[in-house]
Design a protein around this motif. Structure first.
Motif, PDB file in Angstrom:
ATOM      1  N   SER A 144       0.845  -1.187   0.000  1.00 30.77           N
ATOM      2  CA  SER A 144       0.000   0.000   0.000  1.00 30.77           C
ATOM      3  C   SER A 144       0.882   1.237   0.000  1.00 30.77           C
ATOM      4  O   SER A 144       1.961   1.243   0.625  1.00 30.77           O
ATOM      5  CB  SER A 144      -0.910  -0.003   1.230  1.00 30.77           C
ATOM      6  OG  SER A 144      -1.588   1.231   1.365  1.00 30.77           O
ATOM      7  N   ILE A 163       0.372   3.729   1.674  1.00 29.88           N
ATOM      8  CA  ILE A 163       0.440   4.189   3.063  1.00 29.88           C
ATOM      9  C   ILE A 163       1.669   3.608   3.753  1.00 29.88           C
ATOM     10  O   ILE A 163       2.367   4.289   4.512  1.00 29.88           O
ATOM     11  CB  ILE A 163      -0.850   3.802   3.801  1.00 29.88           C
ATOM     12  CG1 ILE A 163      -2.056   4.477   3.156  1.00 29.88           C
ATOM     13  CG2 ILE A 163      -0.759   4.166   5.277  1.00 29.88           C
ATOM     14  CD1 ILE A 163      -3.383   4.106   3.782  1.00 29.88           C
ATOM     15  N   ALA A 171       4.736   5.361   2.549  1.00 30.88           N
ATOM     16  CA  ALA A 171       4.789   6.708   3.131  1.00 30.88           C
ATOM     17  C   ALA A 171       5.258   6.659   4.575  1.00 30.88           C
ATOM     18  O   ALA A 171       6.026   7.524   5.023  1.00 30.88           O
ATOM     19  CB  ALA A 171       3.410   7.373   3.034  1.00 30.88           C
ATOM     20  N   THR A 172       4.806   5.644   5.332  1.00 25.84           N
ATOM     21  CA  THR A 172       5.264   5.518   6.725  1.00 25.84           C
ATOM     22  C   THR A 172       6.746   5.171   6.791  1.00 25.84           C
ATOM     23  O   THR A 172       7.449   5.594   7.715  1.00 25.84           O
ATOM     24  CB  THR A 172       4.445   4.446   7.451  1.00 25.84           C
ATOM     25  OG1 THR A 172       4.496   3.217   6.703  1.00 25.84           O
ATOM     26  CG2 THR A 172       3.008   4.874   7.623  1.00 25.84           C
ATOM     27  N   SER A 231      -2.199  -5.095   9.236  1.00 27.51           N
ATOM     28  CA  SER A 231      -2.520  -5.192   7.812  1.00 27.51           C
ATOM     29  C   SER A 231      -2.111  -6.526   7.222  1.00 27.51           C
ATOM     30  O   SER A 231      -2.678  -6.963   6.216  1.00 27.51           O
ATOM     31  CB  SER A 231      -1.830  -4.061   7.043  1.00 27.51           C
ATOM     32  OG  SER A 231      -0.423  -4.151   7.175  1.00 27.51           O
TER      33      SER A 231
END
Length: 308
Positions: free
Chosen positions: A74, A76, A79-80, A125
């Motif tokens: 993902s 996300i 980005a993390t 996740s």
């Protein structure tokens, strides 16, 4: 054959243990504190750190026994990863690196807390990839938030501290494990939006009457707490979320089609109880933004100073 069976059992055991710890963390988020003569943040930090690190180790063991790495791809997560690099560089270049990395206070400003939160997101996740586990975690979080809201309701409405029986420093009528009352209001409004979205959904797990009644009861409790705390920013967040919900409902109804007797498909726009509920909640949020004082409640909350 027996060896492969034992390896599969170990894999399931490690994965099952990871899921149990994730569920435990979700339940503890709005409720847990150590009833010992230690600081509230320190007790929660130790508990959550142990749970997350143990869950991460069990997750790695499940990967080793499975012989493959499976993770959710993902933007996300990428980005993390970039955020870890930026915050890590900021912590290392600070005047006191060890404080920024591990020993900082408050808890949310430490680099180690960010790492633990991202580890928790990565594990959740990867392990809870099936819909039933996601639903279970959401239900557990909503239920625990409802209990926390009920405890806060007794404190704010009648000054009865239920948590005060567990520890001496938990006897105040404004005590909660999330933080200040304004911070607690932001947590409540977040859970209110999540619960409202679940109530509006067409999921099979929510169609059952007793589940809908329980979700509605949680919404009522959270709303009463918000009205007693009366934090203006929380009402702004709620109003924006409700307007967003209203737009989604219109988009959904515009995309809903049916087939008439002539075989042609027509758009149908219908109004049900969800529209009425959204309109009432929007009107209530606007009224609460205009009203300067809480609607009810006998506990006088202390003023909180924050940057404009």
């Amino acid at each position: 054959m027996y060896i492969f069976y034992l390896m599969d059992m170990k894999k399931n055991m490690f994965e099952y243990g990871t899921k149990i710890l994730l569920m435990l963390v979700v339940i503890m988020i709005p409720l847990w504190f150590l009833p010992l003569p230690v600081a509230l943040e320190f007790g929660r930090e130790i508990t959550f750190s142990l749970c997350i690190i143990t869950a991460f180790i069990l997750w790695l063991l499940s990967l080793l026994t499975r012989g493959e790495i499976k993770y959710a791809s993902s933007p996300i997560l990428w980005a993390t990863g970039l955020m870890i690099i930026v915050f890590g560089a900021s912590a290392m270049l600070s005047q006191i690196p060890l404080v920024s990395l591990i020993f900082g206070n408050p808890l949310a400003e430490k680099f180690s807390s960010l790492v633990l939160g991202i580890l928790l997101m990565l594990i959740a996740s990867s392990v809870c990839s099936k819909g039933r586990y996601v639903k279970l975690i959401v239900f557990l979080l909503i239920g625990a938030s409802g209990i926390a809201g009920l405890i806060a309701f007794f404190q704010l409405a009648w000054g009865v501290s239920l948590l005060g029986h567990l520890s001496s420093y938990a006897q105040g009528t404004t005590f909660n494990v999330v933080g200040t009352m304004n911070g607690f209001a932001l947590f409540l409004v977040t859970m209110f939006v999540v619960t409202l979205g679940l109530l509006f959904s067409s999921s099979d797990a929510v169609i059952k009457a007793h589940i809908r009644y329980a979700i509605t009861a949680v919404l009522v409790i959270l709303m009463l707490d918000l009205m007693m705390i009366h934090f203006r920013t929380a009402w702004i967040v709620l109003l924006g979320s409700l307007i967003f919900f209203f737009g989604l409902m219109f988009m959904y109804m515009r995309g809903f089609k049916t087939q008439d007797k002539r075989g042609e498909k027509e758009n149908i726009i219908g109004f049900d109880w969800r529209y009425s509920m959204l309109i009432l909640l929007i009107a209530l949020s606007v009224v609460m933004l205009v009203v300067k004082t809480p609607m009810f409640g006998f506990t006088k909350l202390p003023a909180e100073v924050s940057p404009s």
